[in-house]
Design a protein around this motif. Sequence first.
Motif, PDB file in Angstrom:
ATOM      1  N   GLU A 134      41.494  55.824  38.318  1.00 44.10           N
ATOM      2  CA  GLU A 134      41.813  54.667  39.154  1.00 44.10           C
ATOM      3  C   GLU A 134      43.261  54.288  38.913  1.00 44.10           C
ATOM      4  O   GLU A 134      43.722  54.303  37.768  1.00 44.10           O
ATOM      5  N   ILE A 135      43.989  53.991  39.979  1.00 46.03           N
ATOM      6  CA  ILE A 135      45.378  53.552  39.830  1.00 46.03           C
ATOM      7  C   ILE A 135      45.596  52.282  40.648  1.00 46.03           C
ATOM      8  O   ILE A 135      44.868  52.006  41.593  1.00 46.03           O
ATOM      9  N   ASN A 136      46.606  51.532  40.249  1.00 42.50           N
ATOM     10  CA  ASN A 136      47.018  50.344  40.996  1.00 42.50           C
ATOM     11  C   ASN A 136      48.304  50.677  41.728  1.00 42.50           C
ATOM     12  O   ASN A 136      49.225  51.256  41.135  1.00 42.50           O
ATOM     13  N   VAL A 137      48.362  50.337  43.011  1.00 38.86           N
ATOM     14  CA  VAL A 137      49.567  50.571  43.806  1.00 38.86           C
ATOM     15  C   VAL A 137      49.879  49.346  44.658  1.00 38.86           C
ATOM     16  O   VAL A 137      49.004  48.530  44.931  1.00 38.86           O
ATOM     17  N   LYS A 138      51.134  49.256  45.053  1.00 45.03           N
ATOM     18  CA  LYS A 138      51.577  48.278  46.046  1.00 45.03           C
ATOM     19  C   LYS A 138      51.659  49.023  47.370  1.00 45.03           C
ATOM     20  O   LYS A 138      52.291  50.070  47.460  1.00 45.03           O
ATOM     21  N   VAL A 139      51.000  48.494  48.396  1.00 39.54           N
ATOM     22  CA  VAL A 139      50.997  49.126  49.708  1.00 39.54           C
ATOM     23  C   VAL A 139      52.029  48.444  50.592  1.00 39.54           C
ATOM     24  O   VAL A 139      52.051  47.220  50.720  1.00 39.54           O
ATOM     25  N   ILE A 140      52.860  49.252  51.205  1.00 35.75           N
ATOM     26  CA  ILE A 140      53.835  48.799  52.188  1.00 35.75           C
ATOM     27  C   ILE A 140      53.354  49.324  53.541  1.00 35.75           C
ATOM     28  O   ILE A 140      53.111  50.517  53.688  1.00 35.75           O
ATOM     29  N   THR A 141      53.208  48.429  54.518  1.00 34.59           N
ATOM     30  CA  THR A 141      52.770  48.873  55.847  1.00 34.59           C
ATOM     31  C   THR A 141      53.985  49.141  56.723  1.00 34.59           C
ATOM     32  O   THR A 141      55.067  48.604  56.502  1.00 34.59           O
ATOM     33  N   TYR A 142      53.796  49.994  57.712  1.00 35.50           N
ATOM     34  CA  TYR A 142      54.888  50.368  58.618  1.00 35.50           C
ATOM     35  C   TYR A 142      54.329  50.663  59.999  1.00 35.50           C
ATOM     36  O   TYR A 142      53.131  50.867  60.172  1.00 35.50           O
ATOM     37  N   LEU A 164      40.242  52.082  48.756  1.00 36.47           N
ATOM     38  CA  LEU A 164      41.252  51.068  48.472  1.00 36.47           C
ATOM     39  C   LEU A 164      40.526  49.741  48.405  1.00 36.47           C
ATOM     40  O   LEU A 164      39.750  49.413  49.311  1.00 36.47           O
ATOM     41  N   LYS A 165      40.755  48.990  47.335  1.00 34.69           N
ATOM     42  CA  LYS A 165      40.080  47.697  47.249  1.00 34.69           C
ATOM     43  C   LYS A 165      40.962  46.677  46.534  1.00 34.69           C
ATOM     44  O   LYS A 165      41.789  47.027  45.694  1.00 34.69           O
ATOM     45  N   ASN A 166      40.765  45.443  46.932  1.00 28.94           N
ATOM     46  CA  ASN A 166      41.376  44.297  46.272  1.00 28.94           C
ATOM     47  C   ASN A 166      40.449  43.107  46.499  1.00 28.94           C
ATOM     48  O   ASN A 166      39.330  43.280  46.990  1.00 28.94           O
ATOM     49  N   SER A 167      40.897  41.925  46.179  1.00 28.43           N
ATOM     50  CA  SER A 167      40.016  40.755  46.316  1.00 28.43           C
ATOM     51  C   SER A 167      39.774  40.354  47.763  1.00 28.43           C
ATOM     52  O   SER A 167      38.921  39.507  48.036  1.00 28.43           O
ATOM     53  N   PHE A 168      40.471  40.975  48.695  1.00 29.35           N
ATOM     54  CA  PHE A 168      40.322  40.628  50.119  1.00 29.35           C
ATOM     55  C   PHE A 168      39.481  41.624  50.896  1.00 29.35           C
ATOM     56  O   PHE A 168      38.995  41.327  51.978  1.00 29.35           O
ATOM     57  N   GLY A 169      39.296  42.836  50.360  1.00 26.65           N
ATOM     58  CA  GLY A 169      38.500  43.812  51.090  1.00 26.65           C
ATOM     59  C   GLY A 169      38.425  45.157  50.407  1.00 26.65           C
ATOM     60  O   GLY A 169      39.020  45.399  49.357  1.00 26.65           O
ATOM     61  N   ARG A 170      37.680  46.044  51.065  1.00 32.22           N
ATOM     62  CA  ARG A 170      37.480  47.415  50.600  1.00 32.22           C
ATOM     63  C   ARG A 170      37.480  48.311  51.823  1.00 32.22           C
ATOM     64  O   ARG A 170      36.834  48.005  52.830  1.00 32.22           O
ATOM     65  N   MET A 194      42.404  45.205  56.613  1.00 34.52           N
ATOM     66  CA  MET A 194      41.236  44.820  55.817  1.00 34.52           C
ATOM     67  C   MET A 194      41.609  44.418  54.399  1.00 34.52           C
ATOM     68  O   MET A 194      40.808  43.825  53.678  1.00 34.52           O
ATOM     69  N   LEU A 195      42.839  44.717  53.989  1.00 38.31           N
ATOM     70  CA  LEU A 195      43.295  44.445  52.628  1.00 38.31           C
ATOM     71  C   LEU A 195      44.306  43.305  52.555  1.00 38.31           C
ATOM     72  O   LEU A 195      44.784  42.960  51.473  1.00 38.31           O
ATOM     73  N   VAL A 196      44.646  42.725  53.696  1.00 39.16           N
ATOM     74  CA  VAL A 196      45.675  41.692  53.767  1.00 39.16           C
ATOM     75  C   VAL A 196      45.094  40.327  53.415  1.00 39.16           C
ATOM     76  O   VAL A 196      44.038  39.941  53.911  1.00 39.16           O
ATOM     77  N   SER A 197      45.823  39.597  52.595  1.00 37.59           N
ATOM     78  CA  SER A 197      45.426  38.249  52.191  1.00 37.59           C
ATOM     79  C   SER A 197      45.472  37.289  53.373  1.00 37.59           C
ATOM     80  O   SER A 197      46.319  37.417  54.260  1.00 37.59           O
ATOM     81  N   ASP A 198      44.569  36.308  53.352  1.00 41.40           N
ATOM     82  CA  ASP A 198      44.608  35.283  54.376  1.00 41.40           C
ATOM     83  C   ASP A 198      45.580  34.157  54.005  1.00 41.40           C
ATOM     84  O   ASP A 198      45.830  33.257  54.787  1.00 41.40           O
ATOM     85  N   ILE A 232      50.967  44.515  49.427  1.00 46.05           N
ATOM     86  CA  ILE A 232      49.522  44.441  49.245  1.00 46.05           C
ATOM     87  C   ILE A 232      49.155  45.217  47.982  1.00 46.05           C
ATOM     88  O   ILE A 232      49.366  46.423  47.909  1.00 46.05           O
ATOM     89  N   SER A 233      48.626  44.515  46.984  1.00 42.57           N
ATOM     90  CA  SER A 233      48.201  45.171  45.745  1.00 42.57           C
ATOM     91  C   SER A 233      46.771  45.663  45.901  1.00 42.57           C
ATOM     92  O   SER A 233      45.896  44.895  46.297  1.00 42.57           O
ATOM     93  N   VAL A 234      46.554  46.947  45.609  1.00 41.84           N
ATOM     94  CA  VAL A 234      45.214  47.526  45.705  1.00 41.84           C
ATOM     95  C   VAL A 234      44.954  48.459  44.525  1.00 41.84           C
ATOM     96  O   VAL A 234      45.873  48.949  43.886  1.00 41.84           O
ATOM     97  N   THR A 235      43.675  48.695  44.288  1.00 38.44           N
ATOM     98  CA  THR A 235      43.228  49.698  43.335  1.00 38.44           C
ATOM     99  C   THR A 235      42.750  50.887  44.157  1.00 38.44           C
ATOM    100  O   THR A 235      42.037  50.716  45.137  1.00 38.44           O
TER     101      THR A 235
END
Length: 132
Positions: free
Chosen positions: A11-19, A64-70, A98-102, A115-118
């Motif tokens: 398992e790794i933690n990454v920062k996701v950048i959308t484009y 991909l999962k975080n506190s906002f979604g999977r 699905m992973l973006v914070s509200d 967006i921080s995800v595992t």
Amino acid sequence: MDFGSFLTAPEINVKVITYRDIFQDKAMLENRFGDEYKDLSAIIKLDHADFKQLDVKKGDTVILKNSFGRVVVKAMESGYETPHKGIAYMPKSPWSNMLVSDETGGTGVPKFKDISVTVTSAKGEKVTELML
């Protein structure tokens, strides 16, 4: 039961950048629920070192999962020569949303660039389907 069944997947933690992607936009205009749009949108582009650490191959599915979604998407290598371990890229799409914070911090605009995800291997799970 074999010994491997007790081991957890890397398992790794990454920062996701959308484009935005012009090919994905074209596919969305043709058929938002089609396979071409899904193939171009339900992906995450990872650094080569992150790929090796996860022990996945190009096109394998990852969770991909975080506190906002999977969400389950396909893993792709970014192809960038400059290493970017811990930073991943995803096209703006329903899968990345699905992973973006509200939380918007009062701006009214969600944070699509940080967006921080595992990430873990999905071991054969299918890409998350869109609900109609």
